[in-house]
Design a protein around this motif. Structure first.
Motif, PDB file in Angstrom:
ATOM      1  N   LEU A   2      60.440 -58.789-147.278  1.00 13.69           N
ATOM      2  CA  LEU A   2      59.963 -58.692-148.342  1.00 13.69           C
ATOM      3  C   LEU A   2      60.591 -57.632-149.140  1.00 13.69           C
ATOM      4  CD1 LEU A   2      56.272 -59.922-147.830  1.00 13.69           C
ATOM      5  CD2 LEU A   2      58.062 -61.125-148.645  1.00 13.69           C
ATOM      6  N   MET A   3      60.838 -57.723-150.393  1.00 13.09           N
ATOM      7  CA  MET A   3      61.523 -56.675-151.276  1.00 13.09           C
ATOM      8  C   MET A   3      60.467 -56.110-152.189  1.00 13.09           C
ATOM      9  SD  MET A   3      64.588 -56.312-150.147  1.00 13.09           S
ATOM     10  CE  MET A   3      65.363 -55.477-151.164  1.00 13.09           C
ATOM     11  N   VAL A  46      56.393 -48.558-145.275  1.00 13.27           N
ATOM     12  CA  VAL A  46      56.183 -50.069-145.125  1.00 13.27           C
ATOM     13  C   VAL A  46      56.971 -50.771-146.184  1.00 13.27           C
ATOM     14  CG1 VAL A  46      54.251 -51.497-145.528  1.00 13.27           C
ATOM     15  CG2 VAL A  46      53.923 -49.583-144.108  1.00 13.27           C
ATOM     16  N   SER A  47      57.128 -50.341-147.455  1.00 14.96           N
ATOM     17  CA  SER A  47      57.473 -50.913-148.542  1.00 14.96           C
ATOM     18  C   SER A  47      59.335 -51.027-148.193  1.00 14.96           C
ATOM     19  CB  SER A  47      57.571 -50.233-149.827  1.00 14.96           C
ATOM     20  OG  SER A  47      56.210 -50.056-149.975  1.00 14.96           O
ATOM     21  N   THR A  48      59.652 -50.042-147.490  1.00 11.64           N
ATOM     22  CA  THR A  48      61.298 -50.317-147.219  1.00 11.64           C
ATOM     23  C   THR A  48      61.654 -50.621-145.744  1.00 11.64           C
ATOM     24  OG1 THR A  48      61.251 -47.883-146.662  1.00 11.64           O
ATOM     25  CG2 THR A  48      61.778 -48.541-149.021  1.00 11.64           C
ATOM     26  N   GLY A  49      60.605 -51.062-145.113  1.00 14.92           N
ATOM     27  CA  GLY A  49      60.805 -51.299-143.631  1.00 14.92           C
ATOM     28  C   GLY A  49      61.411 -50.084-142.735  1.00 14.92           C
ATOM     29  N   THR A  50      61.188 -49.047-143.041  1.00 13.13           N
ATOM     30  CA  THR A  50      61.541 -47.677-142.214  1.00 13.13           C
ATOM     31  C   THR A  50      60.367 -47.036-141.492  1.00 13.13           C
ATOM     32  OG1 THR A  50      61.311 -46.305-144.141  1.00 13.13           O
ATOM     33  CG2 THR A  50      63.520 -47.324-143.727  1.00 13.13           C
ATOM     34  N   ARG A  51      60.556 -46.071-140.757  1.00 15.76           N
ATOM     35  CA  ARG A  51      59.556 -45.271-139.993  1.00 15.76           C
ATOM     36  C   ARG A  51      59.545 -44.005-140.229  1.00 15.76           C
ATOM     37  NH1 ARG A  51      58.437 -47.946-134.055  1.00 15.76           N
ATOM     38  NH2 ARG A  51      58.665 -49.899-134.702  1.00 15.76           N
ATOM     39  N   GLU A  52      60.539 -43.318-141.006  1.00 18.33           N
ATOM     40  CA  GLU A  52      60.678 -41.940-141.420  1.00 18.33           C
ATOM     41  C   GLU A  52      60.770 -41.841-142.866  1.00 18.33           C
ATOM     42  OE1 GLU A  52      63.513 -40.066-142.211  1.00 18.33           O
ATOM     43  OE2 GLU A  52      62.320 -38.475-142.235  1.00 18.33           O
TER      44      GLU A  52
END
Length: 95
Positions: A2-3, A46-52
């Protein structure tokens, strides 16, 4: 994936960078500011699909550039705590 909506993503990045720039303002209100910074970092990830958070900011800027809605890096206020530039006006997304 999702974007995230560009306006929401831009606000998250701007608020996070502003909080990080203002961290030298003393202990008053620091606890609430730290919690807000953690919330923003989590939401960016969460919004960008990253962990850092560093990668989240990089990804957010890339996504915003792709829709021609770049984020201007926050500037540290000169001399006055809590001062600074007025908030940027939102641009209309045409699509």
């Amino acid at each position: 994936m999702l974007m995230p909506h560009p306006a929401m993503l831009r606000r998250l990045v701007e608020e996070y960078e502003t909080l990080m720039a203002d961290q030298g303002d003393g202990a008053a209100g620091r606890g609430g500011r730290d919690l807000r910074a953690q919330d923003l970092a989590y939401t960016l990830c969460v919004s960008t699909g990253t962990r850092e958070v560093g990668q989240a900011l990089k990804t957010a800027r890339h996504l915003l550039a792709a829709v021609h809605d770049p984020v201007v890096p926050a500037k540290r206020p000169a001399g006055i705590a809590g001062g600074g530039e007025p908030p940027a006006q939102e641009s209309a997304i045409v699509g």
